[in-house]
Design an enzyme around this catalytic site. Sequence first.
Site, PDB file in Angstrom:
ATOM      1  N   HIS A  82       0.846  -1.192   0.000  1.00  0.00           N
ATOM      2  CA  HIS A  82       0.000   0.000   0.000  1.00  0.00           C
ATOM      3  C   HIS A  82       0.878   1.237   0.000  1.00  0.00           C
ATOM      4  O   HIS A  82       1.868   1.313   0.724  1.00  0.00           O
ATOM      5  CB  HIS A  82      -0.935   0.049   1.206  1.00  0.00           C
ATOM      6  CG  HIS A  82      -1.928   1.168   1.115  1.00  0.00           C
ATOM      7  ND1 HIS A  82      -3.154   1.022   0.503  1.00  0.00           N
ATOM      8  CD2 HIS A  82      -1.843   2.458   1.501  1.00  0.00           C
ATOM      9  CE1 HIS A  82      -3.790   2.176   0.537  1.00  0.00           C
ATOM     10  NE2 HIS A  82      -3.026   3.065   1.140  1.00  0.00           N
ATOM     11  N   ASP A 161     -14.933   2.835   5.721  1.00  0.00           N
ATOM     12  CA  ASP A 161     -13.812   3.523   5.075  1.00  0.00           C
ATOM     13  C   ASP A 161     -14.185   3.996   3.683  1.00  0.00           C
ATOM     14  O   ASP A 161     -13.749   5.063   3.253  1.00  0.00           O
ATOM     15  CB  ASP A 161     -12.599   2.592   4.999  1.00  0.00           C
ATOM     16  CG  ASP A 161     -11.401   3.298   4.384  1.00  0.00           C
ATOM     17  OD1 ASP A 161     -10.926   4.268   4.999  1.00  0.00           O
ATOM     18  OD2 ASP A 161     -10.969   2.905   3.289  1.00  0.00           O
ATOM     19  N   ARG A 168     -13.229  12.504   3.001  1.00  0.00           N
ATOM     20  CA  ARG A 168     -11.948  13.134   3.330  1.00  0.00           C
ATOM     21  C   ARG A 168     -11.347  13.844   2.128  1.00  0.00           C
ATOM     22  O   ARG A 168     -10.733  14.903   2.239  1.00  0.00           O
ATOM     23  CB  ARG A 168     -10.959  12.077   3.843  1.00  0.00           C
ATOM     24  CG  ARG A 168     -11.229  11.603   5.251  1.00  0.00           C
ATOM     25  CD  ARG A 168     -10.442  10.340   5.558  1.00  0.00           C
ATOM     26  NE  ARG A 168      -9.022  10.517   5.321  1.00  0.00           N
ATOM     27  CZ  ARG A 168      -8.193   9.557   4.914  1.00  0.00           C
ATOM     28  NH1 ARG A 168      -8.649   8.335   4.692  1.00  0.00           N
ATOM     29  NH2 ARG A 168      -6.921   9.808   4.735  1.00  0.00           N
ATOM     30  N   SER A 183      -7.525   4.054   7.913  1.00  0.00           N
ATOM     31  CA  SER A 183      -8.047   3.739   6.585  1.00  0.00           C
ATOM     32  C   SER A 183      -7.254   2.611   5.941  1.00  0.00           C
ATOM     33  O   SER A 183      -7.820   1.613   5.461  1.00  0.00           O
ATOM     34  CB  SER A 183      -7.993   4.986   5.695  1.00  0.00           C
ATOM     35  OG  SER A 183      -8.348   4.677   4.365  1.00  0.00           O
ATOM     36  N   LYS A 187      -8.479  -1.662   5.758  1.00  0.00           N
ATOM     37  CA  LYS A 187      -8.610  -2.340   4.465  1.00  0.00           C
ATOM     38  C   LYS A 187      -7.671  -3.536   4.376  1.00  0.00           C
ATOM     39  O   LYS A 187      -8.033  -4.598   3.872  1.00  0.00           O
ATOM     40  CB  LYS A 187      -8.316  -1.374   3.314  1.00  0.00           C
ATOM     41  CG  LYS A 187      -9.381  -0.343   3.050  1.00  0.00           C
ATOM     42  CD  LYS A 187      -9.220   0.303   1.699  1.00  0.00           C
ATOM     43  CE  LYS A 187      -7.980   1.152   1.567  1.00  0.00           C
ATOM     44  NZ  LYS A 187      -8.087   2.458   2.221  1.00  0.00           N
TER      45      LYS A 187
END
Length: 445
Positions: A82, A161, A168, A183, A187
């Site tokens: 990520h 989320d 956001r 967040s 996930k």
Amino acid sequence: MRIVDLIRRKRDGHELTREEIQFIVRGYTEAQFPDYQMSAWLMAVLLRGMSSQEIATLTEAMLHSGVTLDWSDLPGKKVDKHSTGGVGDKTSLILAPIVAAGGLLVPMISGRGLGHTGGTLDKLEAIPGFNVNLAPDRMREVLAKCGMVLVGQTEKIVPADKKMYALRDVTGTVESPALICASIMSKKIAEGIDALVLDVKTGSGAFMKKEADAVHLAKLMVETGVRIGKRIVALITDMDQPLGLYVGNALEVIECVDVLKGGGPTDLRDLSIELAAWMFYLGEKTASVELGRRLATRMIANGSAFEKFCEVTRLQGGDPESLRDVSKLPQARNRREVRSPHLGYVQAINSEQVGIASLVLGGGREKKEDTVDHAVGIVLHKKVGDAVAQNEPICTLHYNSDARLREAESLIASSYQISAQQTAANPKLIRHVIEGSFTPAVHAY
């Protein structure tokens, strides 16, 4: 319990209880209070911060707002990567095929563009027909067949989320370390993975402009990952200039194809291989990161990574021929060159302004309801350290509408600092590596 009271408590700097945070997450997910109240709470979190316990509770509440995935019946380690987001950051589309070709499983749940940064899902949707909205059963089928799947959050996977992420993006609350951590980690936990590699960006094009802030965020995420029993590492990487040369959804897909075919810009290729190497190592496919680099390089050289990208595209409804012939990807109707006002060297590039210029052209979202023009974007001809002649093109804008072209041109022109003094080329791409333990160790790279 009322949401307005909890907004006030966080606004005034109080630590919220587990029950209060669960009430907020559940209430917003179930539409018990409107966007404007959740926006106020998100802003209070941005300004006041959250304790480690609050972050852990928020992550857990978001995770349990929906279903979690279980791939335990599929053989092999499940590993993901990520990124906290940057301009031209397209490595997911490169390293997922590399790692899947190398024998690990990559169940990747990604997001859409946030502010000036592009989103993996928006890039994938530039491929004609590519479906990022798969039900869990179909995700399992794709993952089992080709070793990877590239999807967004469904209504069932971390729905809290999904809603908060979009909000956001348009309320100036993206940069909160607490919200970013919750967040990402909610996930990733929901994905059912064994290991995670984090790419935490720092610099002008990152949400964490200061390196110390990036390290702080990385430590938060690494500690959270360790506490839930995951193998995890974070790389602090440079975002003081765009990654690669192409910015914009279809353009970035083209650049990914270039890398997967053995070409592409050096910085993009090197970072993709490094992230893939850590995925191989944490997924226990290789005994060291160096062996992971060699495996990643081999998966590109023998063509198996590119074929894996074509395979997942086909399985998710996309047209793999648009990867073999990139002229079939969306193309903007118009081009406009931005030229250097004088002779010199590129001293610096404000990456955020480049990202905003792409957004202005239609490549991103200013409101969560906005649609994205996948064809538009920017091609950089010059990067930091490069020599440039007077009136030489430094960028080319790919656009479909004249309406905001002037604004995009102005942003690009002002993002480049050109001086007579030569600047060292190739800024350090990887600044630190933070390895997972209950007291994360930071190593200069």
